[in-house]
Design a protein around this motif. Sequence first.
Motif, mmCIF file in Angstrom:
data_model
loop_
_atom_site.group_PDB
_atom_site.id
_atom_site.type_symbol
_atom_site.label_atom_id
_atom_site.label_comp_id
_atom_site.label_asym_id
_atom_site.label_seq_id
_atom_site.Cartn_x
_atom_site.Cartn_y
_atom_site.Cartn_z
ATOM 1 N N GLY A 255 21.949 -20.829 22.337
ATOM 2 C CA GLY A 255 21.372 -20.237 21.040
ATOM 3 C C GLY A 255 20.440 -19.422 20.927
ATOM 4 O O GLY A 255 20.375 -18.504 20.216
ATOM 5 N N GLU A 256 19.289 -19.727 21.819
ATOM 6 C CA GLU A 256 18.183 -18.660 22.012
ATOM 7 C C GLU A 256 18.725 -17.684 22.657
ATOM 8 O O GLU A 256 18.012 -16.610 22.236
ATOM 9 N N ALA A 257 19.298 -17.823 23.690
ATOM 10 C CA ALA A 257 19.528 -16.494 24.307
ATOM 11 C C ALA A 257 20.534 -15.893 23.659
ATOM 12 O O ALA A 257 20.379 -14.562 23.867
ATOM 13 N N LEU A 258 21.636 -16.367 22.897
ATOM 14 C CA LEU A 258 22.360 -15.422 22.059
ATOM 15 C C LEU A 258 21.493 -14.729 20.974
ATOM 16 O O LEU A 258 21.901 -13.646 20.764
ATOM 17 N N ALA A 259 20.675 -15.332 20.255
ATOM 18 C CA ALA A 259 19.767 -14.787 19.432
ATOM 19 C C ALA A 259 19.033 -13.262 20.101
ATOM 20 O O ALA A 259 19.019 -12.131 19.489
ATOM 21 N N GLY A 260 18.432 -13.515 21.085
ATOM 22 C CA GLY A 260 17.685 -12.494 22.046
ATOM 23 C C GLY A 260 18.865 -11.428 22.284
ATOM 24 O O GLY A 260 18.363 -10.355 22.213
ATOM 25 N N ALA B 209 10.023 -31.136 25.369
ATOM 26 C CA ALA B 209 9.402 -31.991 24.205
ATOM 27 C C ALA B 209 10.537 -32.598 23.292
ATOM 28 O O ALA B 209 10.599 -33.343 22.698
ATOM 29 N N LEU B 210 11.578 -31.488 22.962
ATOM 30 C CA LEU B 210 13.095 -31.966 22.433
ATOM 31 C C LEU B 210 13.480 -33.391 23.097
ATOM 32 O O LEU B 210 14.128 -34.005 22.440
ATOM 33 N N ARG B 211 13.810 -33.391 24.409
ATOM 34 C CA ARG B 211 14.235 -34.545 24.891
ATOM 35 C C ARG B 211 13.405 -35.711 24.528
ATOM 36 O O ARG B 211 14.140 -36.856 24.632
ATOM 37 N N VAL C 8 17.347 -11.486 29.980
ATOM 38 C CA VAL C 8 17.917 -12.973 29.197
ATOM 39 C C VAL C 8 16.698 -13.990 29.644
ATOM 40 O O VAL C 8 16.465 -14.916 28.772
ATOM 41 N N ARG C 9 16.104 -13.720 30.832
ATOM 42 C CA ARG C 9 15.455 -14.919 31.320
ATOM 43 C C ARG C 9 14.048 -14.835 31.008
ATOM 44 O O ARG C 9 13.193 -15.708 31.257
ATOM 45 N N PHE C 10 13.609 -13.937 30.230
ATOM 46 C CA PHE C 10 12.095 -13.561 29.935
ATOM 47 C C PHE C 10 11.773 -14.929 29.103
ATOM 48 O O PHE C 10 12.359 -15.264 28.118
ATOM 49 N N GLY C 11 10.446 -15.425 29.461
ATOM 50 C CA GLY C 11 9.994 -16.638 28.619
ATOM 51 C C GLY C 11 10.886 -17.964 28.739
ATOM 52 O O GLY C 11 10.626 -18.860 28.106
ATOM 53 N N GLY C 12 11.368 -17.793 30.303
ATOM 54 C CA GLY C 12 12.014 -19.273 30.498
ATOM 55 C C GLY C 12 11.305 -20.336 30.653
ATOM 56 O O GLY C 12 11.757 -21.516 30.362
ATOM 57 N N GLU C 13 10.289 -20.301 31.376
ATOM 58 C CA GLU C 13 9.221 -21.339 31.719
ATOM 59 C C GLU C 13 8.776 -21.995 30.355
ATOM 60 O O GLU C 13 8.962 -23.220 30.293
ATOM 61 N N ARG C 14 8.320 -21.168 29.356
ATOM 62 C CA ARG C 14 7.873 -21.738 28.247
ATOM 63 C C ARG C 14 9.113 -22.684 27.210
ATOM 64 O O ARG C 14 8.975 -23.727 26.745
ATOM 65 N N ARG C 15 10.281 -21.826 27.421
ATOM 66 C CA ARG C 15 11.272 -22.233 26.701
ATOM 67 C C ARG C 15 11.882 -23.881 27.163
ATOM 68 O O ARG C 15 12.260 -24.764 26.723
ATOM 69 N N ASP C 16 11.658 -24.046 28.753
ATOM 70 C CA ASP C 16 11.940 -25.129 29.332
ATOM 71 C C ASP C 16 10.781 -26.265 28.891
ATOM 72 O O ASP C 16 11.506 -27.422 28.771
ATOM 73 N N VAL D 150 18.521 -20.598 17.709
ATOM 74 C CA VAL D 150 18.220 -19.306 17.214
ATOM 75 C C VAL D 150 16.914 -19.427 16.135
ATOM 76 O O VAL D 150 15.972 -18.498 16.180
ATOM 77 N N ARG D 151 16.537 -20.662 15.515
ATOM 78 C CA ARG D 151 15.302 -20.717 14.866
ATOM 79 C C ARG D 151 14.199 -20.801 15.830
ATOM 80 O O ARG D 151 13.150 -20.123 15.582
ATOM 81 N N PHE D 152 14.448 -21.388 16.900
ATOM 82 C CA PHE D 152 13.016 -21.242 17.943
ATOM 83 C C PHE D 152 12.862 -19.631 18.481
ATOM 84 O O PHE D 152 11.913 -19.418 18.702
ATOM 85 N N ALA D 153 14.180 -18.989 18.353
ATOM 86 C CA ALA D 153 13.893 -17.546 18.954
ATOM 87 C C ALA D 153 12.992 -16.692 17.922
ATOM 88 O O ALA D 153 12.175 -15.869 18.321
ATOM 89 N N VAL D 154 13.433 -16.855 16.517
ATOM 90 C CA VAL D 154 13.036 -15.852 15.559
ATOM 91 C C VAL D 154 11.804 -16.449 14.752
ATOM 92 O O VAL D 154 11.141 -15.957 14.139
ATOM 93 N N GLY D 155 11.426 -17.926 14.909
ATOM 94 C CA GLY D 155 10.692 -18.613 14.080
ATOM 95 C C GLY D 155 9.677 -19.464 15.009
ATOM 96 O O GLY D 155 9.063 -20.338 14.353
ATOM 97 N N GLY D 156 9.207 -19.064 16.014
ATOM 98 C CA GLY D 156 8.491 -19.759 16.962
ATOM 99 C C GLY D 156 6.885 -19.176 16.918
ATOM 100 O O GLY D 156 6.196 -19.482 17.861
ATOM 101 N N GLY D 157 6.431 -18.781 15.832
ATOM 102 C CA GLY D 157 4.979 -18.094 15.708
ATOM 103 C C GLY D 157 5.013 -16.743 16.661
ATOM 104 O O GLY D 157 6.037 -16.141 16.992
ATOM 105 N N ARG D 158 3.801 -16.453 16.781
ATOM 106 C CA ARG D 158 3.519 -15.138 17.518
ATOM 107 C C ARG D 158 4.188 -14.989 18.763
ATOM 108 O O ARG D 158 4.692 -14.160 19.130
ATOM 109 N N GLU D 159 4.165 -16.281 19.697
ATOM 110 C CA GLU D 159 4.183 -16.236 20.873
ATOM 111 C C GLU D 159 5.977 -16.242 21.120
ATOM 112 O O GLU D 159 6.543 -15.537 21.876
#
Length: 792
Positions: free
Chosen positions: A243-248, A226-228, A213-221, A3-12
């Motif tokens: 969680g990111e899909a749930l927030a959207g 990076a988290l891995r 729901v799949r908008f922005g999927g490549e950048r999310r992957d 959820v934080r990535f979805a709403v707090g990931g900067g402009r993009e």
Amino acid sequence: MGVRFAVGGGREGWIRTALTALGVGLGVAVLLVATAVPHAVTTAVARDNARSDRLIEDSRPGAHSLLVAETDTAYRQQPVRGRLVQPDGDRPALPPGVTRLPGPGEMVVSPALADLLASPDGALLRDRFQGARVVGRIGDEGLAGRGELAYYQGTDRLTGISAGVTRIHGFGRVLDPHASGEAAAEEPVLLLSVLVGCAALLTPVAVFIAVSVRFGGERRDRRLAALRLVGADRATTRRIAAGEALAGSLLGLLTGAVLFLAVRYPIARIRMLNLGVFPSDVVPDPWLTALVAVAVPVCSVGVALVTMRRVTVEPLGVTRSAPPVRRRLWWRLLLPAAGAALLWPKAAGDAAIVGTGAGVQVVVGTSLLLLGVAAVLPWLLDAVVARFGGGGVPSWQLAVRRLQLSTTAAARSVSGITVAVAGAVAVQLLLAGVQTTDPSLGYRMYRPSDANQVQVGSWSGHWAPSHAAAMFQRLRDTTGVRNSYGVLLDSAAPASPGKPPAPGRNSPPEYYGLAVGDCDALRRLARIDRCADGDVFLSRGSGIPDNPIDREVPRLPAPGARLAISPYSSSEAARNPTTWTLPHTARTVAPRASLFSLAPTKILATPGALDPALLRAPTAEAEVHLDPGRPDAVEYVRNAAARFDPLLHVSALGDGLREPGVYDIVGSALQAGAVGVLCIIGAGLLITVLEQLRERRRLLSALDAFGTPRRTLGRSVLWQTAVPVVLGLALAVGCGLGLGLLLLHLVSKPVLPDWSGIAALTGAAGAVILAVTALSLPLLWRLMRPDGLRTE
């Protein structure tokens, strides 16, 4: 963390989340509107029933009874509902929304009509009411919608029950079971059209929500990779993606609710079958709303988890489709096969589709067939693109190589358009087969130039024949009228009944349409070369090409036959009919399609051959030709008719001589809905293209640095969008025709494809392609800069 990535990931991050919320919100808004339709329709029907004045009950006057006459009219193509009311006693029943019944010279009007009459645009309409004074307004409970033009006008000139005048003891109380709309059997074909139309419109919306729901999927992957790298395992990355899909999706629910509240007011302006709604009527069903609120987030999380199975997220990067997975066709064909299996028992002989179980079966079967189109499209796209060569013009080469590397995103984006077009084609094919066998469609043979014609008529038996001549003269003298032709219409039957109908056959009594008028008027009914007062003519048929009614019309009466005039006018006239002998000089002529209401077999007589006074229940009708240079000529005719007799009905061909049938309305609504769904899906396709361009910014910068022309890349974007859409449209039209054939076989109707409607839908989809390409070019030009290769 998701959820934080979805709403707090900067402009993009905000852009990506906003696009997802917008896409999901558009779909949710459509679903909420669909859940609100039952309540809105139920409320509108209840209001319309509450003001009903077409009741069959005790005709004796009483303290609460009143006489009511229908005086519906129109003003500049807007329908106006009107009633003349005259109380019998001192405590008359009141219509809903009216606190006091208007007296002679008074009227109660709706707010919209009051505003129109008070404005300069309503000057002509004010003349129609002959100086009646507005003494009140109709409340919302007595109106079909917020913009309805309606009035109740008081009078003391109604003499009792007659043609066009009824006596009622209350509004909205239907005492005759045959007069109740609930007693009428449901029309299976209409029910089938509505059910299939709803499935055709809502299925692509569900597909569109899954795509959003799949908008922005490549950048999310890449972010998950990076988290891995910092220690997250695969299960953690899946939970973060969920969680990111749930927030959207939750933001999409909120966006959909806001959009739904915004469209309630435009929806309130829509009228169908003389019914309208108020914004307060558009209320979603609580249980269906709860289902949408739960299903959308659950489906969003499910889609995110399912798509993660096709992607390998490792600490050093993302691997997609390695090795390439060959798409299998067999399981994709199970969906349309299951849909056809549900519909085929109905089409194999059981045409009864009325009932909850049968309706669910039709909806589920149609939805599975349409979802099968979306499932087959990725396989078809892979199979076709793999056979494209790599050569050719550079723009085509770039587009083909991009599609060959990954067709998943393209197929996912286009699937909604494919499903929408397939459903719309099936419904159009069904409605075309139904409407072409409807005998009431004869009025469609008129030319555009006939829009300057008006029909004015009285109720049967309302006037004496001598009174009709004054009406014809009044219409000829009206401003804006070029010509007017008047006839008296009645019926005739053999004076001596022939053999009774054969046992088991329910054939109606043989009768003929009878028209009495001068030669100019009779020439509007038949192709007559020589005519003089005293002549009689016979014509058989309606004059409308391929009219099904003409196959069952009675044969012409023989010259010298004795005929009973007005045999069905009343019981007294039927016992003592006036007889008339058909002259031996009667000539047979070819029929001509006309505005006049007549049976297909017609006896046309001039006043010298048949005295109009012999007609006991004539209908006076006039065909009025207007001056096309006077835009308000039809309003002058309506005013003249209202001043002569408020019970005259005026039908302007330019406004539609025949009221739009229910199939016309359903077809128009589904056509508009299909175009709306195409626009929504086009917005999603544009978002997908923009996302892909942003993901390929470094590649575009490299191509620009090597000197690739901008127009080449622009054409490549067009090809990348056009190829999947063209394949999807071909699949959609084929599957839509197949589904339409199955539905037509279900209701035993002929196959008559509406190619113009299909062409319009495919043209709309083509316009979506061009619009997406044009709107994506500014971002493409901005990304094609050498400084995009700079890195830190």
